[in-house]
Design a protein around this motif. Structure first.
Motif, short mmCIF file in Angstrom:
data_model
loop_
_atom_site.label_atom_id
_atom_site.label_comp_id
_atom_site.label_asym_id
_atom_site.label_seq_id
_atom_site.Cartn_x
_atom_site.Cartn_y
_atom_site.Cartn_z
N GLN A 145 43.29 94.19 28.75
CA GLN A 145 44.17 93.50 29.62
C GLN A 145 45.71 94.04 29.47
O GLN A 145 46.20 94.11 30.33
CB GLN A 145 44.15 91.89 29.08
CG GLN A 145 43.01 91.10 29.62
CD GLN A 145 43.24 89.58 29.08
OE1 GLN A 145 43.78 89.67 27.80
NE2 GLN A 145 42.41 88.64 29.47
N ALA A 146 45.79 94.57 28.11
CA ALA A 146 47.07 95.02 27.93
C ALA A 146 47.22 96.59 28.83
O ALA A 146 48.26 96.63 29.23
CB ALA A 146 47.36 95.36 26.45
N VAL A 147 46.18 97.36 28.75
CA VAL A 147 46.59 98.58 29.33
C VAL A 147 46.52 98.49 30.84
O VAL A 147 47.33 99.17 31.53
CB VAL A 147 45.38 99.49 28.89
CG1 VAL A 147 44.08 99.26 29.92
CG2 VAL A 147 45.80 101.09 29.16
N ILE A 148 45.99 97.35 31.46
CA ILE A 148 46.18 97.26 32.88
C ILE A 148 47.40 96.55 33.26
O ILE A 148 48.11 96.78 34.17
CB ILE A 148 44.71 96.17 33.22
CG1 ILE A 148 43.56 96.99 33.09
CG2 ILE A 148 44.97 95.83 34.93
CD1 ILE A 148 42.38 96.08 33.46
N ALA A 149 47.79 95.56 32.56
CA ALA A 149 49.01 94.91 32.68
C ALA A 149 50.21 95.68 32.39
O ALA A 149 51.37 95.70 33.10
CB ALA A 149 49.17 93.66 31.90
N ASN A 150 50.01 96.81 31.62
CA ASN A 150 51.45 97.64 31.20
C ASN A 150 51.63 98.54 32.67
O ASN A 150 52.78 98.85 32.61
CB ASN A 150 50.60 98.67 30.22
CG ASN A 150 51.72 99.73 29.95
OD1 ASN A 150 52.64 99.19 29.25
ND2 ASN A 150 51.45 100.89 30.11
N ILE A 151 50.71 98.63 33.50
CA ILE A 151 51.14 99.22 34.68
C ILE A 151 52.20 98.45 35.66
O ILE A 151 52.86 99.19 36.21
CB ILE A 151 49.55 99.26 35.97
CG1 ILE A 151 48.73 100.13 35.06
CG2 ILE A 151 50.25 99.77 37.22
CD1 ILE A 151 47.45 100.12 36.07
N SER A 152 52.20 97.29 35.43
CA SER A 152 53.23 96.50 35.89
C SER A 152 54.64 97.03 35.60
O SER A 152 55.61 97.15 36.31
CB SER A 152 53.12 95.24 35.66
OG SER A 152 53.47 94.75 34.38
N PHE A 153 54.76 97.69 34.25
CA PHE A 153 56.27 98.01 33.78
C PHE A 153 56.42 99.43 34.50
O PHE A 153 57.58 99.46 34.93
CB PHE A 153 55.83 98.45 32.34
CG PHE A 153 55.68 97.32 31.50
CD1 PHE A 153 55.99 95.89 31.80
CD2 PHE A 153 55.14 97.48 30.25
CE1 PHE A 153 55.70 94.66 30.92
CE2 PHE A 153 54.75 96.19 29.42
CZ PHE A 153 55.00 95.34 29.86
N GLY A 154 55.28 100.17 34.89
CA GLY A 154 55.85 101.31 35.70
C GLY A 154 56.23 101.01 37.05
O GLY A 154 57.05 101.66 37.86
N VAL A 155 55.35 100.10 37.57
CA VAL A 155 55.78 99.84 39.08
C VAL A 155 57.09 98.99 39.28
O VAL A 155 57.80 99.57 40.13
CB VAL A 155 54.80 98.45 39.64
CG1 VAL A 155 54.99 98.26 40.90
CG2 VAL A 155 53.41 99.19 39.63
N VAL A 156 57.59 98.31 38.46
CA VAL A 156 59.01 97.71 38.62
C VAL A 156 59.92 98.68 38.00
O VAL A 156 61.02 98.49 38.88
CB VAL A 156 58.98 96.24 37.82
CG1 VAL A 156 58.21 95.33 38.19
CG2 VAL A 156 58.95 96.52 36.29
N ALA A 157 59.46 99.71 37.45
CA ALA A 157 60.61 100.69 36.81
C ALA A 157 60.85 101.65 38.16
O ALA A 157 61.97 102.06 38.43
CB ALA A 157 60.13 101.64 35.81
N VAL A 158 59.92 101.97 38.92
CA VAL A 158 60.02 102.74 40.16
C VAL A 158 60.80 101.95 41.15
O VAL A 158 61.56 102.33 41.91
CB VAL A 158 58.77 103.15 40.76
CG1 VAL A 158 59.05 104.02 42.07
CG2 VAL A 158 58.03 104.11 39.79
#
Length: 492
Positions: free
Chosen positions: A313-326
């Motif tokens: 769950q963490a490795v998938i949810a972690n993508i959200s950090f990259g998305v909002v950073a962009v």
């Protein structure tokens, strides 16, 4: 807020909004920003790769912390050496050297021996060596690429052009998070999957090297080295003819005035105003790191696991950090030449500190294992990342690329980045242990430092938006920038 405009700035022909020179400037920024993409991927790949790597190589928390932190410590040295190298051999050649380091570092990491859960001292040593080489390249890119872009860009759009590098960095981090998640889901997290995650980085390194072979040198560096005719030729490829000639004259005037001055470290040690502005730059770089942004980019998955998520769950949810950073980076670029740097710093640091405080409250109110705890931490960390990227990350690197005079720009930027990356390395080294100690306590410490950062920016950081590099150079060298700072403080 109004800005002082020098006579030289006032006499420049207006900036053109279209033409082949604008397309050329766009292409240059895309190629140079591959260095930022590599920077981002190499810092972000650990976030998701560190768990499988630790299990495969039999690493304890301190050994893992050293592997992650070694990149930050090496980046501190790389930033210092990169700035000095860029002053000596040119911005373009320095970026070519960095491309080779990126490629070589990846090879050392992915071919380091060991695995199966057993600790191998030789393999660990080679792994550390690879991370150190990558760190040197990352640090060098963090100082050289923004300088290169700032010196090629017209001052009216310098913020958005230079800021593209930071957008490339977070795009690289997002790419790393997505690649890690895809590999973890399709292949699993056991064995040597972490090597595949790292190996992807070799591709943009090759494109950066061959792309920069066709890119021009910084016209301001060429003028400093007495190669004025070459500088004009470069300017005419990224400006209209009239604008290029007028700007070339302006650069030559400042270069002639500074021709008798010492360069590099010698210039810094003989001018108290330069010492002051370098100290301010170093402080700003350290406070940027002390927000904990790279803690999230390195250990975001671990933070989410501490909040209650499973590893997958963490490795998938972690993508959200990259998305909002962009997303935040895109917003930041849109506003970079519209909003003053100081204002963005104050808003950003206030917002990130508020997010930290709210994480502390959430972890105190909701007990371990409560679903609300997990979702609250995820939402607040997402808010932290988008605040950081919208208001702080891009603006800080742009400000550092603008503030230092030409004759010591590489050294000044390198020193500031050195202190920033050193702080990055310290946080990366202690963060696994801090998160194991207390998630709420870790964010409380970050919040406390954030308050100090707001006070530092209010008191010491001058404005740079809307002024040419040559006008800023005059003010910084003579101390006039400090008078401007005093007047700015009364406006905020």
């Amino acid at each position: 807020m109004s800005h002082g405009v020098s006579a030289a700035e006032a006499t420049l022909p207006p900036l053109e909004t279209a033409g082949p020179h604008r397309k050329r400037l766009g292409l240059i920024s895309i190629i140079a920003c591959l260095g930022g993409l590599l920077f981002g991927y190499d810092t972000g790949v650990a976030n998701g790769a560190e768990g499988p790597m630790a299990a495969d190589l039999g690493l304890d928390l301190l050994q893992l912390g050293l592997v992650i932190a070694s990149l930050g410590f090496a980046a501190a040295v790389g930033a210092l050496l990169g700035g000095t190298l860029a002053d000596a051999i040119g911005r373009r050649r320095a970026i070519l050297v960095l491309a080779v380091l990126f490629f070589g570092g990846v090879l050392l990491v992915i071919f380091s021996p060991g695995g199966g859960g057993e600790f191998d001292p030789v393999g660990y040593t080679l792994l550390l060596a690879g991370r150190i080489v990558l760190g040197l390249a990352v640090g060098g890119a963090s100082s050289v690429v923004p300088i290169y872009l700032a010196e090629l860009a017209p001052y009216e759009i310098r913020g958005s052009i230079t800021g593209r590098n930071e957008l490339a960095i977070v795009s690289g981090q997002l790419a790393a998070f997505v690649v890690n998640a895809i590999i973890a889901i399709t292949i699993g997290e056991s064995g040597g999957v972490w090597r595949i995650m790292f190996a992807v980085c070799a591709v943009p390194a090759v494109f950066l090297f061959f792309g920069m072979l066709r890119m021009p040198e910084s016209p301001r560096w060429l003028v400093e080295k007495g190669r004025t005719s070459e500088a004009l030729e470069v300017l005419e490829t990224v400006r209209s003819k009239s604008r290029a000639k007028a700007e070339h004259v302006q650069i030559e005037i400042i270069a002639e005035e500074e021709s008798e001055a010492k360069v590099g470290l010698g210039a810094l040690l003989t001018n108290r105003w330069l010492l002051r502005i370098v100290a301010v730059g170093a402080g700003l770089a350290m406070f940027q790191q002390l927000t904990g942004i790279n803690t999230i980019m390195y250990f975001g998955s671990r933070v989410l696991e501490e909040a209650g998520m499973t590893p997958q769950q963490a490795v998938i949810a972690n993508i959200s950090f990259g998305v909002v950073a962009v997303i935040g980076g895109i917003i930041a670029l849109r506003n970079m030449d519209r909003v003053d740097r100081r204002k963005t710093f104050m808003i950003g640091l206030s917002a990130t500190t508020t997010c930290h405080v709210l994480v502390v409250i959430a972890t105190s109110v909701f007990p371990d294992g409560h679903p609300a705890r997990m979702w609250a931490v995820l939402i607040l960390v997402v808010a932290f990342v988008i605040s950081m990227q919208t208001f702080l990350n891009i603006a800080v690197w742009v400000w550092l690329a603008e503030i230092f005079p030409l004759h010591m720009r590489g050294v000044g930027f390198g020193i500031a980045a050195f202190f920033g990356w050193t702080m990055n390395g310290v946080l990366a080294f202690i963060m696994p242990s801090l998160l194991e100690w207390s998630l709420g306590g870790t964010f409380a410490l970050l919040a406390l430092v954030g308050v100090l950062g707001v006070l530092f920016i209010y008191r010491f950081v001058p404005e740079t938006r809307g002024r040419s590099l040559e006008a800023l150079e005059e003010d910084v060298t003579t101390g006039a920038i400090n008078i401007i700072t005093a007047s700015q403080r009364r406006k905020y």
